[in-house]
Motif scaffolding. Structure first.
Motif, PDB file in Angstrom:
ATOM      1  N   ALA A 110      52.996  43.212  42.172  1.00  0.00           N
ATOM      2  CA  ALA A 110      51.863  43.539  41.302  1.00  0.00           C
ATOM      3  C   ALA A 110      50.753  42.503  41.453  1.00  0.00           C
ATOM      4  O   ALA A 110      49.572  42.849  41.557  1.00  0.00           O
ATOM      5  N   ALA A 111      51.124  41.217  41.494  1.00  0.00           N
ATOM      6  CA  ALA A 111      50.118  40.162  41.670  1.00  0.00           C
ATOM      7  C   ALA A 111      49.466  40.257  43.040  1.00  0.00           C
ATOM      8  O   ALA A 111      48.259  40.038  43.185  1.00  0.00           O
ATOM      9  N   LEU A 112      50.262  40.593  44.046  1.00  0.00           N
ATOM     10  CA  LEU A 112      49.722  40.747  45.405  1.00  0.00           C
ATOM     11  C   LEU A 112      48.656  41.840  45.433  1.00  0.00           C
ATOM     12  O   LEU A 112      47.578  41.678  46.033  1.00  0.00           O
ATOM     13  N   LEU A 113      48.940  42.954  44.775  1.00  0.00           N
ATOM     14  CA  LEU A 113      47.996  44.068  44.759  1.00  0.00           C
ATOM     15  C   LEU A 113      46.755  43.730  43.941  1.00  0.00           C
ATOM     16  O   LEU A 113      45.633  44.109  44.308  1.00  0.00           O
ATOM     17  N   ILE A 114      46.935  43.019  42.850  1.00  0.00           N
ATOM     18  CA  ILE A 114      45.782  42.591  42.047  1.00  0.00           C
ATOM     19  C   ILE A 114      44.876  41.683  42.866  1.00  0.00           C
ATOM     20  O   ILE A 114      43.643  41.813  42.846  1.00  0.00           O
ATOM     21  N   GLY A 115      45.484  40.750  43.600  1.00  0.00           N
ATOM     22  CA  GLY A 115      44.688  39.876  44.457  1.00  0.00           C
ATOM     23  C   GLY A 115      43.952  40.655  45.531  1.00  0.00           C
ATOM     24  O   GLY A 115      42.785  40.353  45.867  1.00  0.00           O
ATOM     25  N   LEU A 116      44.596  41.690  46.075  1.00  0.00           N
ATOM     26  CA  LEU A 116      43.956  42.516  47.095  1.00  0.00           C
ATOM     27  C   LEU A 116      42.752  43.258  46.526  1.00  0.00           C
ATOM     28  O   LEU A 116      41.673  43.292  47.149  1.00  0.00           O
ATOM     29  N   ILE A 117      42.900  43.846  45.351  1.00  0.00           N
ATOM     30  CA  ILE A 117      41.788  44.576  44.736  1.00  0.00           C
ATOM     31  C   ILE A 117      40.630  43.632  44.429  1.00  0.00           C
ATOM     32  O   ILE A 117      39.452  43.958  44.659  1.00  0.00           O
ATOM     33  N   ALA A 118      40.943  42.439  43.929  1.00  0.00           N
ATOM     34  CA  ALA A 118      39.883  41.476  43.625  1.00  0.00           C
ATOM     35  C   ALA A 118      39.164  41.040  44.894  1.00  0.00           C
ATOM     36  O   ALA A 118      37.928  40.904  44.910  1.00  0.00           O
ATOM     37  N   ASP A 119      39.912  40.836  45.990  1.00  0.00           N
ATOM     38  CA  ASP A 119      39.280  40.431  47.247  1.00  0.00           C
ATOM     39  C   ASP A 119      38.438  41.551  47.846  1.00  0.00           C
ATOM     40  O   ASP A 119      37.385  41.302  48.453  1.00  0.00           O
ATOM     41  N   LEU A 120      38.892  42.788  47.690  1.00  0.00           N
ATOM     42  CA  LEU A 120      38.094  43.918  48.169  1.00  0.00           C
ATOM     43  C   LEU A 120      36.775  44.011  47.395  1.00  0.00           C
ATOM     44  O   LEU A 120      35.734  44.354  47.956  1.00  0.00           O
ATOM     45  N   ILE A 179      49.536  35.965  44.143  1.00  0.00           N
ATOM     46  CA  ILE A 179      48.089  35.726  44.163  1.00  0.00           C
ATOM     47  C   ILE A 179      47.718  34.736  45.264  1.00  0.00           C
ATOM     48  O   ILE A 179      46.772  34.937  46.031  1.00  0.00           O
ATOM     49  N   ALA A 180      48.497  33.650  45.359  1.00  0.00           N
ATOM     50  CA  ALA A 180      48.187  32.621  46.356  1.00  0.00           C
ATOM     51  C   ALA A 180      48.284  33.178  47.767  1.00  0.00           C
ATOM     52  O   ALA A 180      47.461  32.852  48.640  1.00  0.00           O
ATOM     53  N   LEU A 181      49.282  34.017  48.007  1.00  0.00           N
ATOM     54  CA  LEU A 181      49.444  34.598  49.332  1.00  0.00           C
ATOM     55  C   LEU A 181      48.265  35.487  49.692  1.00  0.00           C
ATOM     56  O   LEU A 181      47.743  35.420  50.818  1.00  0.00           O
ATOM     57  N   MET A 182      47.825  36.299  48.759  1.00  0.00           N
ATOM     58  CA  MET A 182      46.705  37.194  49.053  1.00  0.00           C
ATOM     59  C   MET A 182      45.408  36.414  49.265  1.00  0.00           C
ATOM     60  O   MET A 182      44.643  36.690  50.194  1.00  0.00           O
ATOM     61  N   VAL A 183      45.183  35.388  48.445  1.00  0.00           N
ATOM     62  CA  VAL A 183      43.963  34.594  48.583  1.00  0.00           C
ATOM     63  C   VAL A 183      43.965  33.839  49.903  1.00  0.00           C
ATOM     64  O   VAL A 183      42.936  33.715  50.582  1.00  0.00           O
ATOM     65  N   SER A 184      45.134  33.338  50.315  1.00  0.00           N
ATOM     66  CA  SER A 184      45.213  32.555  51.550  1.00  0.00           C
ATOM     67  C   SER A 184      45.072  33.421  52.784  1.00  0.00           C
ATOM     68  O   SER A 184      44.654  32.952  53.848  1.00  0.00           O
TER      69      SER A 184
END
Length: 251
Positions: A172-182, A244-249
């Motif tokens: 869920a955090a991974l997907l949230i990070g993806l949406i925020a980055d998009l 979150i950290a993985l998606m941001v990195s």
């Protein structure tokens, strides 16, 4: 002996419902002790851990262990058990009625449908995002609502279908990070706005009740269950942070 067994089964079932649905250890022990006392037994030995309940009635030589396999947060069930316990103490219901209603509570499905839970997650995400960051433009609010709703949906379905601990928080955090980055790349969000989306959308996933129960259990002197519950909550937070950290990195 049959009455004693019914008392023990009722107290154990009440304790199981409380512990499985987010109650702290002290409440479980107190409720079980009150049930046996109000049923006419002067002494009941109750030992509660996160993974099981041990109860003994020395007067009749009965001892039983009840394992706890799953734990979730359903404070409505906790309130219902407390209400029944008070009614039993006031002699408004008898022991058999108490036991029957506990079985009904235990078998009951979630009161609120998924769509309503997801809507609540969206409201919480947007409200806390604005409260914490003071960013209230419509693009950031809309993206927070999308990320919060999608993130909670992933969290909900993985918990109900796969049931692998901490995987739901991570994905869920991974997907949230993806949406925020998009949103950062495609909608021209600033980095503070991207961070605000992440902060708001993560709020429904934060294990607030387990953390509070861990603190209360520790303060009450339950030095096994309190730190164990705290570690469980920390691992949930860690799974969220890693996602979150993985998606941001990766961006």
């Amino acid at each position: 002996m049959q009455t004693a067994q019914l008392v023990m089964n009722t107290a154990l079932l009440a304790g199981e419902i409380l512990l499985s649905n987010g109650s702290e250890i002290a409440r479980v022990e107190d409720t079980m002790t009150r049930i046996t006392t109000n049923a006419g037994f002067k002494q009941a030995d109750v030992f509660v851990l996160l993974t099981g309940i041990t109860m003994s009635l020395p007067e009749v030589g009965l001892t039983q262990v009840r394992p706890i396999h799953t734990r979730t947060i359903d404070l409505e069930k906790v309130d219902q058990v407390n209400t029944l316990s008070r009614q039993f103490a006031a002699q408004e219901i008898d022991l058999r009625t108490f036991n029957r209603r506990l079985h009904q509570i235990s078998a009951a499905v979630a009161t609120f449908p998924f769509w309503l839970q997801d809507l609540a997650a969206i409201v919480v995400s947007v409200t806390l995002m604005v409260a914490f960051t003071h960013i209230d433009d419509w693009v950031t609010v809309g993206l927070t609502a999308l990320a919060g709703g999608v993130g909670y949906a992933v969290f909900y379905y993985i918990n109900h279908e796969v049931r692998i601990r901490f995987l739901s928080e991570f994905l869920a955090a991974l997907l949230i990070g993806l949406i925020a980055d998009l949103g950062l790349m495609w909608l021209g969000l600033s980095r503070p706005a991207r961070d605000a989306v992440i902060i708001g959308a993560l709020m429904p996933l934060v294990p607030g009740v387990p953390l509070m129960n861990a603190f209360r259990d520790t303060i009450a002197g339950n030095f096994l269950s309190g730190p164990a519950r705290a570690m469980e909550a920390v691992l949930s937070v860690g799974a969220i942070g890693v996602g979150i950290a993985l998606m941001v990195s990766l961006r």
